[in-house]
Design a protein around this motif. Sequence first.
Motif, PDB file in Angstrom:
ATOM      1  N   MET A   1       0.825  -1.204   0.000  1.00 26.40           N
ATOM      2  CA  MET A   1       0.000   0.000   0.000  1.00 26.40           C
ATOM      3  C   MET A   1       0.862   1.258   0.000  1.00 26.40           C
ATOM      4  O   MET A   1       1.885   1.321   0.685  1.00 26.40           O
ATOM      5  CB  MET A   1      -0.891   0.042   1.235  1.00 26.40           C
ATOM      6  CG  MET A   1      -2.102  -0.851   1.181  1.00 26.40           C
ATOM      7  SD  MET A   1      -3.184  -0.513   2.580  1.00 26.40           S
ATOM      8  CE  MET A   1      -2.116  -0.926   3.954  1.00 26.40           C
ATOM      9  N   ASP A   2       0.407   2.236  -0.745  1.00 29.00           N
ATOM     10  CA  ASP A   2       1.001   3.556  -0.700  1.00 29.00           C
ATOM     11  C   ASP A   2       0.450   4.270   0.536  1.00 29.00           C
ATOM     12  O   ASP A   2      -0.587   3.889   1.098  1.00 29.00           O
ATOM     13  CB  ASP A   2       0.632   4.316  -1.973  1.00 29.00           C
ATOM     14  CG  ASP A   2       1.528   5.525  -2.214  1.00 29.00           C
ATOM     15  OD1 ASP A   2       2.510   5.706  -1.468  1.00 29.00           O
ATOM     16  OD2 ASP A   2       1.232   6.292  -3.145  1.00 29.00           O
ATOM     17  N   TYR A   3       1.128   5.333   0.955  1.00 34.25           N
ATOM     18  CA  TYR A   3       0.650   6.086   2.116  1.00 34.25           C
ATOM     19  C   TYR A   3       0.998   7.554   1.940  1.00 34.25           C
ATOM     20  O   TYR A   3       2.004   7.922   1.339  1.00 34.25           O
ATOM     21  CB  TYR A   3       1.244   5.545   3.417  1.00 34.25           C
ATOM     22  CG  TYR A   3       2.757   5.568   3.476  1.00 34.25           C
ATOM     23  CD1 TYR A   3       3.436   6.623   4.071  1.00 34.25           C
ATOM     24  CD2 TYR A   3       3.506   4.538   2.915  1.00 34.25           C
ATOM     25  CE1 TYR A   3       4.820   6.654   4.118  1.00 34.25           C
ATOM     26  CE2 TYR A   3       4.886   4.554   2.956  1.00 34.25           C
ATOM     27  CZ  TYR A   3       5.534   5.619   3.563  1.00 34.25           C
ATOM     28  OH  TYR A   3       6.907   5.651   3.594  1.00 34.25           O
ATOM     29  N   GLY A   4       0.102   8.400   2.425  1.00 37.01           N
ATOM     30  CA  GLY A   4       0.305   9.835   2.362  1.00 37.01           C
ATOM     31  C   GLY A   4      -0.302  10.483   3.587  1.00 37.01           C
ATOM     32  O   GLY A   4      -0.771   9.804   4.501  1.00 37.01           O
ATOM     33  N   MET A   5      -0.316  11.814   3.596  1.00 34.51           N
ATOM     34  CA  MET A   5      -0.830  12.512   4.773  1.00 34.51           C
ATOM     35  C   MET A   5      -1.387  13.877   4.397  1.00 34.51           C
ATOM     36  O   MET A   5      -0.921  14.526   3.456  1.00 34.51           O
ATOM     37  CB  MET A   5       0.265  12.678   5.829  1.00 34.51           C
ATOM     38  CG  MET A   5       1.439  13.537   5.392  1.00 34.51           C
ATOM     39  SD  MET A   5       2.712  13.700   6.671  1.00 34.51           S
ATOM     40  CE  MET A   5       1.861  14.743   7.867  1.00 34.51           C
ATOM     41  N   GLN A   6      -2.415  14.278   5.139  1.00 33.09           N
ATOM     42  CA  GLN A   6      -2.905  15.649   5.077  1.00 33.09           C
ATOM     43  C   GLN A   6      -1.919  16.518   5.845  1.00 33.09           C
ATOM     44  O   GLN A   6      -1.481  16.156   6.944  1.00 33.09           O
ATOM     45  CB  GLN A   6      -4.289  15.727   5.711  1.00 33.09           C
ATOM     46  CG  GLN A   6      -4.983  17.053   5.557  1.00 33.09           C
ATOM     47  CD  GLN A   6      -5.690  17.201   4.227  1.00 33.09           C
ATOM     48  OE1 GLN A   6      -5.404  18.152   3.506  1.00 33.09           O
ATOM     49  NE2 GLN A   6      -6.583  16.304   3.898  1.00 33.09           N
ATOM     50  N   LEU A   7      -1.541  17.642   5.279  1.00 37.31           N
ATOM     51  CA  LEU A   7      -0.551  18.495   5.926  1.00 37.31           C
ATOM     52  C   LEU A   7      -1.135  19.216   7.133  1.00 37.31           C
ATOM     53  O   LEU A   7      -2.315  19.600   7.133  1.00 37.31           O
ATOM     54  CB  LEU A   7      -0.032  19.524   4.926  1.00 37.31           C
ATOM     55  CG  LEU A   7       0.911  18.976   3.861  1.00 37.31           C
ATOM     56  CD1 LEU A   7       1.018  19.959   2.700  1.00 37.31           C
ATOM     57  CD2 LEU A   7       2.277  18.682   4.445  1.00 37.31           C
ATOM     58  N   PRO A   8      -0.322  19.453   8.157  1.00 37.22           N
ATOM     59  CA  PRO A   8      -0.774  20.283   9.268  1.00 37.22           C
ATOM     60  C   PRO A   8      -0.743  21.755   8.871  1.00 37.22           C
ATOM     61  O   PRO A   8      -0.317  22.117   7.767  1.00 37.22           O
ATOM     62  CB  PRO A   8       0.284  19.985  10.348  1.00 37.22           C
ATOM     63  CG  PRO A   8       1.538  19.740   9.559  1.00 37.22           C
ATOM     64  CD  PRO A   8       1.080  19.018   8.302  1.00 37.22           C
ATOM     65  N   VAL A   9      -1.225  22.597   9.744  1.00 39.21           N
ATOM     66  CA  VAL A   9      -1.120  24.058   9.646  1.00 39.21           C
ATOM     67  C   VAL A   9      -2.032  24.655   8.573  1.00 39.21           C
ATOM     68  O   VAL A   9      -2.679  25.681   8.802  1.00 39.21           O
ATOM     69  CB  VAL A   9       0.345  24.512   9.404  1.00 39.21           C
ATOM     70  CG1 VAL A   9       0.447  26.034   9.345  1.00 39.21           C
ATOM     71  CG2 VAL A   9       1.284  23.957  10.467  1.00 39.21           C
ATOM     72  N   GLN A  10      -2.129  24.031   7.384  1.00 38.69           N
ATOM     73  CA  GLN A  10      -2.888  24.624   6.285  1.00 38.69           C
ATOM     74  C   GLN A  10      -4.394  24.626   6.525  1.00 38.69           C
ATOM     75  O   GLN A  10      -5.119  25.340   5.848  1.00 38.69           O
ATOM     76  CB  GLN A  10      -2.558  23.912   4.960  1.00 38.69           C
ATOM     77  CG  GLN A  10      -2.657  22.404   4.973  1.00 38.69           C
ATOM     78  CD  GLN A  10      -4.041  21.841   4.754  1.00 38.69           C
ATOM     79  OE1 GLN A  10      -4.854  22.434   4.060  1.00 38.69           O
ATOM     80  NE2 GLN A  10      -4.299  20.684   5.337  1.00 38.69           N
ATOM     81  N   SER A  11      -4.866  23.844   7.466  1.00 35.66           N
ATOM     82  CA  SER A  11      -6.267  23.904   7.888  1.00 35.66           C
ATOM     83  C   SER A  11      -6.319  23.704   9.389  1.00 35.66           C
ATOM     84  O   SER A  11      -5.686  22.781   9.913  1.00 35.66           O
ATOM     85  CB  SER A  11      -7.095  22.819   7.198  1.00 35.66           C
ATOM     86  OG  SER A  11      -8.366  22.715   7.806  1.00 35.66           O
ATOM     87  N   LEU A  12      -7.075  24.551  10.071  1.00 32.41           N
ATOM     88  CA  LEU A  12      -7.152  24.466  11.528  1.00 32.41           C
ATOM     89  C   LEU A  12      -8.526  24.019  11.995  1.00 32.41           C
ATOM     90  O   LEU A  12      -9.019  24.459  13.041  1.00 32.41           O
ATOM     91  CB  LEU A  12      -6.774  25.813  12.158  1.00 32.41           C
ATOM     92  CG  LEU A  12      -5.342  26.287  11.904  1.00 32.41           C
ATOM     93  CD1 LEU A  12      -5.054  27.569  12.671  1.00 32.41           C
ATOM     94  CD2 LEU A  12      -4.320  25.213  12.258  1.00 32.41           C
TER      95      LEU A  12
END
Length: 306
Positions: A1-12
């Motif tokens: 499986m591939d994996y990624g992430m939603q970035l912090p800071v850009q949405s609070l």
Amino acid sequence: MDYGMQLPVQSLSTRFAEPWEAGAGVADLAEVARAADRLGFGYVACCDHVAVPERLAAAIGTTWYDPVATLAYLAGITRRVRLLSHVAIVGLRHPLAVAKQYATLDHLSGGRLVLGVGAGYVREEFEALGVDFARRGAVLDESMDALRAALGPAEFPAYEGELFAFRGLGQQPRPVQRPGPPLWVGGSSPAATRRAALRGDGWLPQGDRRERLPAQIGRIRRLRERAGLAAPFTFGAITEAVYVGEPAWNVGSRTLTGPAEAVAESLREYGAIGVDQVQVRFRSRSRAELLDQMAAFAGEVAPRLG
């Protein structure tokens, strides 16, 4: 499986942002993106809201970085990680304008864009921009068809639909990816899963716990089979929050914790039900702790995912 992430800071949004992010800034966002790039994450993702009404401000906040501007900035400081809009509310904008922005982003990043799209849910946002909220699903359907044409290889794309039409209008630069950047559809409603199956290259569930995923994946597969669609398709999932190791603080009852093998064993269940890529959200109290968690996941958990 591939994996990624939603970035912090850009949405609070209080639904997923950690408390430390409220005092963070661009340097923190950039460092996390560089770490994701260095550690082998498949993608980093950025959300989309143009404006948030007061009735929702306490719940989701008003901090929502523009995805095109943010991902373009990150394209310049990373080298290989893909750049995902999760999700762009493309129905708020004319598809030629959307195509211009995201074609440029794909060009600048060397072909790393994944265009995640969704219908949106904030009525006031649509009304302020003069878009019919009640028809947002139909608008997104046609917008995706128009984007297929506008993001294709042709310098002078052509499209004729009920809502949008264009011909004889050239746009450069073209996307690097051919026949165009992949379109992943966000949402878990029947309309969203049908849209993903028939118009998308992938599916990004919103809020589905893992026990619901087999039925959703099965439905999308059946819809694609009935339509005679055999092109590659990416099934995604947003995992439970993750903390690799034994936390010394309260990370919440639904957080996956423990040794790397235990976390990996749990996440392998996603692969067993047909998921191709997982979006991981790490619990953390600081940028340093988030970076440590990312490194532990990439170094100890990811190799065990298969």
